[in-house]
Motif scaffolding. Structure first.
Motif, PDB file in Angstrom:
ATOM      1  N   TYR A  40       0.831  -1.201   0.000  1.00  0.00           N
ATOM      2  CA  TYR A  40       0.000   0.000   0.000  1.00  0.00           C
ATOM      3  C   TYR A  40       0.871   1.259   0.000  1.00  0.00           C
ATOM      4  O   TYR A  40       0.582   2.222  -0.701  1.00  0.00           O
ATOM      5  N   ARG A  41       1.929   1.237   0.782  1.00  0.00           N
ATOM      6  CA  ARG A  41       2.810   2.406   0.822  1.00  0.00           C
ATOM      7  C   ARG A  41       3.461   2.639  -0.543  1.00  0.00           C
ATOM      8  O   ARG A  41       3.580   3.771  -1.003  1.00  0.00           O
ATOM      9  N   GLY A  42       3.877   1.564  -1.200  1.00  0.00           N
ATOM     10  CA  GLY A  42       4.446   1.688  -2.534  1.00  0.00           C
ATOM     11  C   GLY A  42       3.444   2.263  -3.526  1.00  0.00           C
ATOM     12  O   GLY A  42       3.794   3.084  -4.380  1.00  0.00           O
ATOM     13  N   VAL A  43       2.196   1.846  -3.400  1.00  0.00           N
ATOM     14  CA  VAL A  43       1.137   2.364  -4.268  1.00  0.00           C
ATOM     15  C   VAL A  43       0.915   3.849  -3.989  1.00  0.00           C
ATOM     16  O   VAL A  43       0.761   4.652  -4.921  1.00  0.00           O
ATOM     17  N   MET A  44       0.937   4.234  -2.724  1.00  0.00           N
ATOM     18  CA  MET A  44       0.784   5.645  -2.362  1.00  0.00           C
ATOM     19  C   MET A  44       1.931   6.477  -2.927  1.00  0.00           C
ATOM     20  O   MET A  44       1.715   7.572  -3.444  1.00  0.00           O
ATOM     21  N   LYS A  45       3.143   5.963  -2.840  1.00  0.00           N
ATOM     22  CA  LYS A  45       4.296   6.688  -3.372  1.00  0.00           C
ATOM     23  C   LYS A  45       4.186   6.833  -4.893  1.00  0.00           C
ATOM     24  O   LYS A  45       4.503   7.878  -5.442  1.00  0.00           O
ATOM     25  N   ARG A  46       3.728   5.784  -5.563  1.00  0.00           N
ATOM     26  CA  ARG A  46       3.555   5.862  -7.018  1.00  0.00           C
ATOM     27  C   ARG A  46       2.461   6.864  -7.358  1.00  0.00           C
ATOM     28  O   ARG A  46       2.564   7.613  -8.329  1.00  0.00           O
ATOM     29  N   GLY A  47       1.407   6.907  -6.547  1.00  0.00           N
ATOM     30  CA  GLY A  47       0.342   7.892  -6.740  1.00  0.00           C
ATOM     31  C   GLY A  47       0.842   9.309  -6.544  1.00  0.00           C
ATOM     32  O   GLY A  47       0.460  10.227  -7.282  1.00  0.00           O
ATOM     33  N   ARG A  48       1.703   9.504  -5.559  1.00  0.00           N
ATOM     34  CA  ARG A  48       2.317  10.828  -5.338  1.00  0.00           C
ATOM     35  C   ARG A  48       3.145  11.228  -6.558  1.00  0.00           C
ATOM     36  O   ARG A  48       3.115  12.375  -6.980  1.00  0.00           O
ATOM     37  N   LEU A  49       3.855  10.265  -7.141  1.00  0.00           N
ATOM     38  CA  LEU A  49       4.635  10.552  -8.349  1.00  0.00           C
ATOM     39  C   LEU A  49       3.709  10.968  -9.490  1.00  0.00           C
ATOM     40  O   LEU A  49       4.007  11.918 -10.220  1.00  0.00           O
TER      41      LEU A  49
END
Length: 119
Positions: A40-49
């Protein structure tokens, strides 16, 4: 030597203080790790990108890129990453596209609420 701070003791505005609280909580945007299934954190970081890149490319501020659209854009990326890690990660082994989108959307909203309440 003169201090960069104002004499009254207040700090100058920085990107960290004037930027998104979500970025401070989750971290900056970044691509998925090639060899890992995204968390989930990785998905959030990709969303921030995606947010950062949309603001640069289209002149859209982060408020103009709704969470639902971010979730829809992230869904094929997450599913592709799952498939890279294991070819059998496809329906019915994993959830369908709509469910992935809904989970990302719900999680993003929960994290945003936590960030908002922590201030």
């Amino acid at each position: 030597m003169a201090s960069p701070c104002k004499p009254s003791g207040s700090k100058p505005a920085t990107r960290q203080s004037s930027g998104s609280k979500l970025a401070a909580f989750v971290g900056g945007g970044r691509e998925f790790a090639e060899s890992e299934v995204p968390t989930y954190r990785g998905v959030m970081k990709r969303g921030r990108l995606l947010q950062e890149l949309s603001g640069i490319r289209e002149g859209v501020d982060k408020q103009g890129y709704p969470v639902r659209d971010i979730a829809k854009d992230l869904t094929p990326m997450v599913l592709a990453q799952w498939k890279k890690s294991n070819a059998q990660f496809a329906p019915p082994v994993v959830v369908i596209d709509r469910s992935v989108t809904r989970r990302i959307d719900n999680f993003w909203k929960q994290v945003s609420e936590v960030v908002r309440d922590s201030n």
